[in-house]
Each structure stands twice: as C-alpha cells, then as structure tokens.
Motif scaffolding. Structure first.
Motif, PDB file in Angstrom:
ATOM      1  N   ALA A 139      11.005  51.289  47.377  1.00  0.00           N
ATOM      2  CA  ALA A 139      11.928  51.523  46.251  1.00  0.00           C
ATOM      3  C   ALA A 139      13.371  51.352  46.694  1.00  0.00           C
ATOM      4  O   ALA A 139      14.237  52.161  46.396  1.00  0.00           O
ATOM      5  N   GLY A 198      12.677  46.611  45.078  1.00  0.00           N
ATOM      6  CA  GLY A 198      11.610  47.310  44.358  1.00  0.00           C
ATOM      7  C   GLY A 198      12.102  47.904  43.048  1.00  0.00           C
ATOM      8  O   GLY A 198      11.414  47.851  42.017  1.00  0.00           O
ATOM      9  N   VAL A 234       5.922  53.106  44.927  1.00  0.00           N
ATOM     10  CA  VAL A 234       5.867  54.162  45.949  1.00  0.00           C
ATOM     11  C   VAL A 234       6.829  53.842  47.087  1.00  0.00           C
ATOM     12  O   VAL A 234       7.139  52.680  47.355  1.00  0.00           O
ATOM     13  N   GLN A 273      24.907  51.939  53.983  1.00  0.00           N
ATOM     14  CA  GLN A 273      24.086  50.728  53.804  1.00  0.00           C
ATOM     15  C   GLN A 273      24.813  49.657  52.985  1.00  0.00           C
ATOM     16  O   GLN A 273      26.026  49.572  53.029  1.00  0.00           O
ATOM     17  N   GLN A 299      25.015  51.416  48.167  1.00  0.00           N
ATOM     18  CA  GLN A 299      23.647  51.191  47.708  1.00  0.00           C
ATOM     19  C   GLN A 299      23.052  52.399  46.968  1.00  0.00           C
ATOM     20  O   GLN A 299      22.300  52.233  46.005  1.00  0.00           O
ATOM     21  N   VAL A 326       5.167  58.692  49.696  1.00  0.00           N
ATOM     22  CA  VAL A 326       3.815  58.145  49.492  1.00  0.00           C
ATOM     23  C   VAL A 326       3.693  56.840  50.279  1.00  0.00           C
ATOM     24  O   VAL A 326       4.524  55.938  50.145  1.00  0.00           O
ATOM     25  N   GLY A 330      23.002  55.647  59.745  1.00  0.00           N
ATOM     26  CA  GLY A 330      21.949  54.838  59.133  1.00  0.00           C
ATOM     27  C   GLY A 330      21.022  54.272  60.180  1.00  0.00           C
ATOM     28  O   GLY A 330      20.261  53.350  59.911  1.00  0.00           O
ATOM     29  N   ASP A 339       9.152  46.241  50.821  1.00  0.00           N
ATOM     30  CA  ASP A 339       9.229  47.312  51.802  1.00  0.00           C
ATOM     31  C   ASP A 339      10.059  46.946  53.025  1.00  0.00           C
ATOM     32  O   ASP A 339       9.772  47.399  54.131  1.00  0.00           O
ATOM     33  N   TYR A 379      33.347  46.341  59.650  1.00  0.00           N
ATOM     34  CA  TYR A 379      32.222  45.658  60.292  1.00  0.00           C
ATOM     35  C   TYR A 379      32.726  45.078  61.592  1.00  0.00           C
ATOM     36  O   TYR A 379      33.668  44.278  61.586  1.00  0.00           O
ATOM     37  N   THR A 431      26.498  52.927  61.176  1.00  0.00           N
ATOM     38  CA  THR A 431      25.233  52.415  61.689  1.00  0.00           C
ATOM     39  C   THR A 431      25.502  51.270  62.660  1.00  0.00           C
ATOM     40  O   THR A 431      26.637  50.837  62.849  1.00  0.00           O
ATOM     41  N   ALA A 490       9.279  40.377  48.565  1.00  0.00           N
ATOM     42  CA  ALA A 490      10.646  40.146  48.093  1.00  0.00           C
ATOM     43  C   ALA A 490      11.640  40.917  48.950  1.00  0.00           C
ATOM     44  O   ALA A 490      11.299  41.917  49.582  1.00  0.00           O
ATOM     45  N   GLY A 491      12.882  40.455  48.948  1.00  0.00           N
ATOM     46  CA  GLY A 491      13.972  41.171  49.614  1.00  0.00           C
ATOM     47  C   GLY A 491      13.919  41.019  51.121  1.00  0.00           C
ATOM     48  O   GLY A 491      13.466  39.996  51.647  1.00  0.00           O
ATOM     49  N   GLN A 543      25.462  39.779  51.305  1.00  0.00           N
ATOM     50  CA  GLN A 543      24.449  39.105  50.495  1.00  0.00           C
ATOM     51  C   GLN A 543      23.126  39.867  50.382  1.00  0.00           C
ATOM     52  O   GLN A 543      22.397  39.700  49.409  1.00  0.00           O
ATOM     53  N   GLY A 544      22.807  40.686  51.399  1.00  0.00           N
ATOM     54  CA  GLY A 544      21.450  41.236  51.526  1.00  0.00           C
ATOM     55  C   GLY A 544      20.924  41.889  50.270  1.00  0.00           C
ATOM     56  O   GLY A 544      19.882  41.510  49.729  1.00  0.00           O
TER      57      GLY A 544
HETATM   58  P1  FAD Z   1      15.237  48.046  51.681  1.00  0.00           P
HETATM   59  O1  FAD Z   1      16.524  48.450  51.097  1.00  0.00           O
HETATM   60  O2  FAD Z   1      15.084  48.063  53.145  1.00  0.00           O
HETATM   61  O3  FAD Z   1      14.150  48.952  51.011  1.00  0.00           O
HETATM   62  C1  FAD Z   1      12.837  49.039  51.497  1.00  0.00           C
HETATM   63  C2  FAD Z   1      12.234  50.327  51.012  1.00  0.00           C
HETATM   64  O4  FAD Z   1      10.860  50.322  51.347  1.00  0.00           O
HETATM   65  C3  FAD Z   1      12.841  51.553  51.681  1.00  0.00           C
HETATM   66  O5  FAD Z   1      13.170  52.505  50.706  1.00  0.00           O
HETATM   67  C4  FAD Z   1      11.739  52.033  52.618  1.00  0.00           C
HETATM   68  O6  FAD Z   1      11.723  53.447  52.761  1.00  0.00           O
HETATM   69  C5  FAD Z   1      10.496  51.549  51.925  1.00  0.00           C
HETATM   70  N1  FAD Z   1       9.386  51.290  52.840  1.00  0.00           N
HETATM   71  C6  FAD Z   1       9.413  50.608  53.988  1.00  0.00           C
HETATM   72  N2  FAD Z   1       8.179  50.539  54.526  1.00  0.00           N
HETATM   73  C7  FAD Z   1       7.355  51.187  53.679  1.00  0.00           C
HETATM   74  C8  FAD Z   1       5.971  51.457  53.690  1.00  0.00           C
HETATM   75  N3  FAD Z   1       5.187  51.031  54.677  1.00  0.00           N
HETATM   76  N4  FAD Z   1       5.459  52.152  52.670  1.00  0.00           N
HETATM   77  C9  FAD Z   1       6.239  52.590  51.648  1.00  0.00           C
HETATM   78  N5  FAD Z   1       7.550  52.369  51.602  1.00  0.00           N
HETATM   79  C10 FAD Z   1       8.109  51.669  52.603  1.00  0.00           C
HETATM   80  N6  FAD Z   1      23.564  44.712  53.509  1.00  0.00           N
HETATM   81  C11 FAD Z   1      24.805  44.450  53.168  1.00  0.00           C
HETATM   82  O7  FAD Z   1      25.000  43.596  52.305  1.00  0.00           O
HETATM   83  N7  FAD Z   1      25.847  45.131  53.734  1.00  0.00           N
HETATM   84  C12 FAD Z   1      25.638  46.106  54.668  1.00  0.00           C
HETATM   85  O8  FAD Z   1      26.566  46.700  55.192  1.00  0.00           O
HETATM   86  C13 FAD Z   1      24.353  46.395  55.059  1.00  0.00           C
HETATM   87  N8  FAD Z   1      24.122  47.352  55.957  1.00  0.00           N
HETATM   88  C14 FAD Z   1      22.847  47.626  56.295  1.00  0.00           C
HETATM   89  C15 FAD Z   1      22.601  48.594  57.220  1.00  0.00           C
HETATM   90  C16 FAD Z   1      21.309  48.885  57.593  1.00  0.00           C
HETATM   91  C17 FAD Z   1      21.060  49.947  58.604  1.00  0.00           C
HETATM   92  C18 FAD Z   1      20.238  48.183  56.999  1.00  0.00           C
HETATM   93  C19 FAD Z   1      18.812  48.484  57.377  1.00  0.00           C
HETATM   94  C20 FAD Z   1      20.495  47.206  56.084  1.00  0.00           C
HETATM   95  C21 FAD Z   1      21.800  46.907  55.720  1.00  0.00           C
HETATM   96  N9  FAD Z   1      22.075  45.923  54.796  1.00  0.00           N
HETATM   97  C22 FAD Z   1      23.323  45.661  54.446  1.00  0.00           C
HETATM   98  C23 FAD Z   1      21.026  45.156  54.185  1.00  0.00           C
HETATM   99  C24 FAD Z   1      20.639  45.723  52.836  1.00  0.00           C
HETATM  100  O9  FAD Z   1      20.568  47.115  52.895  1.00  0.00           O
HETATM  101  C25 FAD Z   1      19.324  45.117  52.491  1.00  0.00           C
HETATM  102  O10 FAD Z   1      19.451  43.715  52.456  1.00  0.00           O
HETATM  103  C26 FAD Z   1      18.794  45.585  51.163  1.00  0.00           C
HETATM  104  O11 FAD Z   1      18.718  46.974  51.138  1.00  0.00           O
HETATM  105  C27 FAD Z   1      17.438  44.968  50.959  1.00  0.00           C
HETATM  106  O12 FAD Z   1      16.768  45.581  49.921  1.00  0.00           O
HETATM  107  P2  FAD Z   1      15.196  45.721  49.940  1.00  0.00           P
HETATM  108  O13 FAD Z   1      14.874  46.458  48.708  1.00  0.00           O
HETATM  109  O14 FAD Z   1      14.592  44.396  50.175  1.00  0.00           O
HETATM  110  O15 FAD Z   1      14.828  46.557  51.236  1.00  0.00           O
END
Ligand code: FAD
Length: 673
Positions: free
Chosen positions: A16, A20, A37, A48, A113, A136, A190, A231, A295, A342, A363-364, A376-377
């Motif tokens: 999430a 997600g 979940v 983040q 975020q 979960v 972080g 995830d 940064y 972080t 995705a993501g 961009q992330g």
């Molecule tokens: P995520 O945000 O990583 O979300 C994944 C989710 O899945 C999390 O809530 C996690 O708890 C959950 N999860 C993981 N594994 C499982 C599992 N097995 N079962 C259930 N749940 C699970 N981007 C920027 O643009 N600028 C920044 O400064 C920046 N800083 C960052 C710093 C850190 C430490 C990190 C890790 C990332 C950073 N990013 C940054 C990148 C950005 O946060 C991500 O690109 C973005 O959050 C991606 O979204 P997402 O939903 O794909 O993944």
C-alpha cells in the motif's frame, strides 16, 4: 475459531505504497471487489519521496483531490545552478524555470509521501468499502496457469497471515535532538525502508510459519482473479513469478536530509543544483513547512570501511550534513531541527516482465529502480497503476476483452526503460565534476548541464509520455491494401493533439451556462471512454450537417455506444460524448442539437454538461482551444480519449465508421441490447 477463513476477490493488491494506493483508488471508483494488504503496521508519516510532477497533479485532479496537494505543497518555480568560477569560488551561474511554462495547468510541487498516501486513503474510503489491511503478509502463492485463459475463474491462491504489532513495526535507529527551548525529540530515519538494510519479508514468513496452527484464526486463504504486486523494490510477488530486474547497481550512495536550515546561502528557497569544485554535488529541494531537503551523493569513503560494502551504521545525519557543508562552502549551513533522513544506494534496473499471463502484474519500485534526483520514483510508480487500474476494471466488469491487458506491459515497460536511460544521462551530469575549462573533456560543462536540465524537465514533467501503437492507440495514418482493418487516424486535423499522449487542456465555456472549464476537468477518472467532437463553427451549414449526421449515427438504436453499454446503465456511462464547437454560443441553441450530444436521462432531464464552446468568457479570458489544439474551425475533428486521458484516435468529425471499428476491436457486446 480454528476454521480457516476464505475469500474470493477480483483483485488482490500486495503493498500500500503510492502504486498500490493508486490502484485501489481506481478500483474504488469502478466498483471492483478488491483487497489491499501491507506488511507494515502503519503508513509513511514523513520523509521518503516528495516530488509531484505536473502529470501526477493532473491525474490527482481527475480523482478530485489535486487541490489538497496543490494547497499544502511547496511550489517550485525556479531552479538555480551553482558552480565554481575560474578561481574555484562557488557562484550562481544560471536560473531556469522549474516547469516548462505552458506545459500543463499545474507546475511541479513537493509534498511528502505520507500526505499523498493520506489523500488516497481518504479518496478510497469516500468511494468504496476497500480498506488497507495493515500488518498482513502474504506467505504463500499458487497460480494455476492452466486456468489463466478463463477470466471468470480465480486461478490465484494466496495465503495471508496477520502479523503481531511487533512484527509489523520495523526497528528504527533512533536519534535524539534537542531544540533551542531544551525539548528533546526523536528523529525518524528511513533506513528501515532503505535498500542498505536487508529486507525482512523472508524472516517474517518464517516466523509466521513457525507459529503454525496455533494462530490459524490469523490465516486467510484468498482466491483472486488478479494479483498485483506493488510491494516495492524487494518485491515478494516478483520473486513468486520469477521475474528478474535487469541492469546495474551504481556505487553511488545518496544521503537525504529533511531539515529546517539555518544558513546564509541565498537560494535556499529555490531548487538548486550545486556542483562544488572538488567536494561533490548537492541538490536543494525547498519543501513544505519550512523544511528543505538536501540530496547528497556521499563519497564512498564517508560510509565504507576498508573498501567493504557501505555500512549503514556509518551513515548518520552528521555525516550527511558535513558533506553538504563542504559543498556549499564558504556559505554556512546548519540546523537545529531534522525531520527525517535516510541513505540509499541506487540500482538502475528494470524488470524483464511486468505481467504473468495478464493475471499477475507488477508495478512501481517492484519493476523499476533508479536515483532520486529527478523526483520520478513515486510519480512513475503511481502512473504505472493509473495505466493498469481502468483496464482491469473494464475486463472485470465485462466491458472489454482481456486483450487490452497486454498493453499494460507494452506501455509501462517502455516508460521504465526511458526513465532508466534518462537517469543514466542525468546521473553522469549530476555526479560528474564541473569542467575546469573548455579543454577539460572529463568534466561536465555548465552549458551541457543546463541544456540537459532543460530537456530533462520535459521528461520529468510526465507530460512527454507517448504510448505506442496498440489496440488502444491508433497511430497509423495510412494502410497497405491488405490491411483494410487497420484503424486510421488523421493527425493533421488537430496538429497539436498527439495520438498516444495525454489530451492537452485549454479553457472552454459550457454552452448552457457560460461557465469556463479547463477541458481536462471534464475528463474525470471514472472509467469512461470519451468521444470529443470538435464540429467547428456550427453556424456554417456544412459543419452542422456533418455534426447532425454523426449525432444520428451515435444516437441510433444499434450504435456502438448502445451496443457496448449495459442496458440498465446510463447511455454515457461507458462512452461519453462531449462537444466543443467554435461558436457561436448565442446563435446556436443547445436543445436544437441532436440528442446524442446532450442525452436525456429520464427523471433527471437533459444533460447540460456535455456541450462546450470555444469563446471568450466573462472573467477568465479566451481559451483559444481550436487555435491551441491546431483545429480548423471550418473543418473540425473528432477525438477518442481513453479513460486515463490518453488520445487513442483523431479523425473526421463524422467518421462514425472508424470510431465504431476502433471500439469494436476490444469492447464487448452487452447482452440485452
Ligand atoms: P513503496 O513505496 O516501496 O511501497 C511498497 C509497499 O509494499 C510498502 O508499504 C511496503 O511495506 C509494502 N510491502 C513490501 N513488501 C511486502 C510484502 N512482502 N507483503 C506486504 N507488503 C509489502 N523517491 C523520490 O522521488 N524522492 C526521494 O527522496 C525518495 N526517497 C526514498 C527513500 C527511501 C528510503 C526509499 C526506499 C525510496 C525513496 N524514494 C524516493 C522512492 C519512492 O519512495 C518510491 O519510488 C515509491 O515509494 C515507489 O512506490 P511503490 O508503491 O512502488 O513502492
């Protein structure tokens, strides 16, 4: 109770984060049975990702919550470039606009975020009973691939275990800080989400397995039609389907510090790229609530011991600050309040596949990782599921053939690859040392940096996304004799509307009440396709004739709109017809136009929100939509827009036949019509 719970769902989302939540948000609008979940017990609260592209704000607006982000965020208008002069002294060498003027009705902003996730959670709650189930963890996965072709079936089985509070709360390295009034607070880091620490998924799975049957009320078996892994970079779902991230890992370690700065550096409220002569480079991102994000690319020696892999315990906010101080010297930089920090190491990687048999999707960050420099992330991650959400909903709701799902991988994997290529180019420029003079070939010249920054800005706005030809994007303009079925577009009829890109937006007036609207505001993300008819000047009889001919065809009892709309649903609920004519508002009566352009909704009367005009407003100027779209008001054009605002087809106003063929290639005939 010891009996095991079981549930059948259309979509199970794992994770999430931004990706997600965007997906759950789409599905909440389209009434799809969804569970989402996350292994963590709580959402992100600070730090983040923080940058929001223009395109992301346009998407938020289509879900009606852009105003929340727009109001709370810090708006970044200008970028200042700093680099050493010939004597090695740091100086401001240039200023450029942060967002290319005119590219969107929004500009790039920053907001952390946690707030973005909050907006999604509120929106999901408002539109559905979907709730994020926290703490979960999925512990087993099975996919009966033999059943993948039957989209009524539930070929995916996942076991979910509920974690204890302790398990779902990761350990943080707590730092204490004392403010000027003597109060001690804890600084959040972080690192627990960073890739510099090992992922804990496998440990958690083992721990829950060890608990075994003692807690079987905590275990649930889910049967799903679709599984979407959102995830994150360590994706468990990706490992289940065996996809590989391809690409390299760089040695760069990035330190990120969110502070309220105390400094004499003059541009601290601008976005800055600072290249020092020999102490590295720094990116300054002014943020909401007086915060500034720094940064810094850390020197390997800052966080490595004897050439070993970077060790997280060596990275502290003090180390990050010291690096920043060296870079901005002779300016002073310090802080009393740190909100979050972080460190993470960047791999530039893309998954070889994004989908398994169009039943399991990723995705993501689960399918692409790269540096944080261009912010961009989070944006690209959300846009992945913005692309996927409506397609899943259309297939699940029986409106479209499953073949449209193939375009998720073909469209989004290309974007991920473009992103990595962009990141590569940008990384070298950002990390490289500034050129000493024009003979210094290894160094990066400021002209090169500036021009890359300007070009990069278009990419970074998200507006440049251009989906390739597919069943959903008709870019062909000519056909060979043997390909008579190919759908043909006529882009020359609207030279500034690019097929494959998102529909640009200009102001138009509602014909019925003269209120100005940005065209994009009419394209809400509610799952509807749109045919936008630009019939030109309706005071010219030949334009009116063509418009009436189209109206008669669209309104006919066996029109494609009728065929693809369930009989119990409103006629505009699957394909909505909008009109933007070029006048005149006072010489044309709305109710004289064919009914297909302003349908009658039974007890709700005529629909007054479908016909618009390109004329001067009383208070907000003239949008000049025809001129800006490059449409000739003597001729006109029709445009088909996808539920995610991307342009599918451009053709003659009354080319009903091509429109019908386009939709017939993937939409499903609805029973009872
Ligand atoms: P995520 O945000 O990583 O979300 C994944 C989710 O899945 C999390 O809530 C996690 O708890 C959950 N999860 C993981 N594994 C499982 C599992 N097995 N079962 C259930 N749940 C699970 N981007 C920027 O643009 N600028 C920044 O400064 C920046 N800083 C960052 C710093 C850190 C430490 C990190 C890790 C990332 C950073 N990013 C940054 C990148 C950005 O946060 C991500 O690109 C973005 O959050 C991606 O979204 P997402 O939903 O794909 O993944």
């Amino acid at each position: 109770t010891l009996s095991t719970k079981e549930d059948h769902v259309d979509v199970l989302i794992v994770g999430a984060g931004p990706a997600g939540l965007m997906l759950a948000n789409w599905l909440s609008r389209c009434r799809v049975k969804t569970r989402i979940v996350d292994k963590r017990g709580s959402k992100v609260f600070n730090g983040q990702a923080d940058g929001l592209q223009c395109r992301t704000l346009e998407i938020f607006d289509s879900f009606d919550f852009a105003h929340r982000a727009w109001r709370e965020a810090n708006h970044m208008l200008e970028i200042c470039l700093w680099n050493p002069d010939e004597n090695g002294h740091l100086q401001r060498s240039d200023r450029i606009p942060d967002t290319i003027p005119g590219i969107s009705r929004f500009q790039q902003v920053v907001l952390h975020q946690g707030r973005i996730e909050r907006f999604f959670l509120d929106s999901i709650k408002e539109h559905s009973d979907i709730r994020v189930e926290r703490g979960v963890l999925p512990t087993s996965f099975n996919f009966d691939e033999a059943k993948a072709g039957d989209f009524e079936d539930y070929p995916i089985s996942v076991k979910l275990s509920t974690l204890s509070e302790e398990e779902s709360t990761p350990q943080q390295q707590l730092q204490h800080q004392r403010s000027s009034d003597g109060q001690e607070t804890v600084v959040e880091d972080g690192l627990f989400r960073s890739n510099l620490v090992a992922d804990d998924t496998e440990d958690l799975i083992q721990a829950t397995e060890a608990k075994g049957n003692r807690k079987s009320n905590q275990v649930e078996h889910i049967k799903a039609k679709f599984l979407v892994g959102c995830d994150g970079a360590h994706s468990w779902v990706r490992r289940q389907v065996g996809f590989n991230l391809e690409g390299g890992s760089t040695d760069y370690i990035w330190g990120v510090l969110d502070i309220v700065p105390i400094t004499d550096f003059p541009d601290i409220r601008h976005r800055c790229a600072i290249h020092s002569a020999d102490a590295g480079s720094l990116m300054v991102i002014p943020r909401e609530n007086k915060l500034v994000r720094l940064y810094i690319q850390l020197q390997a020696t800052d966080c490595q011991k004897n050439g070993s892999k970077a060790d997280r315990s060596w990275i502290t906010p003090e180390i990050i600050l010291k690096s920043a101080q060296r870079i901005v010297h002779p300016y002073k930089l310090d802080y009393a309040y740190c909100d979050w920090w972080t460190a993470y190491q960047i791999g530039q990687r893309v998954s070889n596949k994004f989908s398994q048999s169009e039943r399991v999707f990723l995705a993501g960050d689960a399918v692409h990782t790269h540096s944080p420099k261009a912010g961009q992330g989070m944006n690209v991650s959300m846009q992945d599921t913005y692309n996927l959400g409506w397609k899943l909903a259309h297939v699940i709701n029986g409106l479209s053939e499953p073949s449209i799902l193939q375009t998720y991988e073909s469209e989004r994997r290309q974007i991920a690859q473009d992103l990595i290529a962009f990141d590569h180019r940008f990384s070298r420029l950002f990390s490289g040392r500034p050129a000493k003079d024009i003979m210094d070939e290894e160094g990066v010249s400021m002209e090169e940096f500036k021009s890359a920054f300007e070009k990069g800005n278009e990419f970074a706005s998200g507006i440049a996304v251009d989906y390739a030809t597919s069943i959903l994007v008709a870019k062909e303009t000519d056909v060979a004799e043997q390909d008579k079925d190919t759908i043909i577009s006529k882009p020359q009829l609207a030279v500034n509307i690019d097929i494959g890109k998102r529909m640009p937006s200009f102001k138009v007036l509602n014909h019925a009440d003269a209120r100005p609207w940005h065209l994009q505001e009419l394209l809400k993300s509610n799952g509807r396709w749109r045919v936008i008819v630009f019939p030109g000047r309706l005071t010219e009889s030949q334009n009116m004739e063509r418009f009436e001919r189209l109206g008669a065809a669209l309104g006919g009892p066996d029109s494609f709109i009728r065929q693809f709309t369930p009989p119990d649903k409103s006629i505009d609920s699957v394909i909505e017809v909008l009109t933007v004519h070029s006048g005149s508002r006072t010489k044309v009566e709305l109710l004289d136009l064919p009914e297909a352009f302003h349908p009658h909704h039974g007890d709700m009367g005529w629909d007054y929100w479908k016909v618009f005009v390109d004329e001067e407003s009383y208070h907000e100027g003239h949008g000049q939509a025809y001129e800006n779209y490059g449409i000739d008001p003597n001729h006109g054009v029709s445009v088909i827009i996808r539920p995610d605002q991307y342009v599918s087809w451009v053709g003659e106003v009354d080319d009903y036949e091509q429109m019908s063929r386009f939709f017939t290639s993937f939409m499903k005939q609805q029973a009872g019509n």
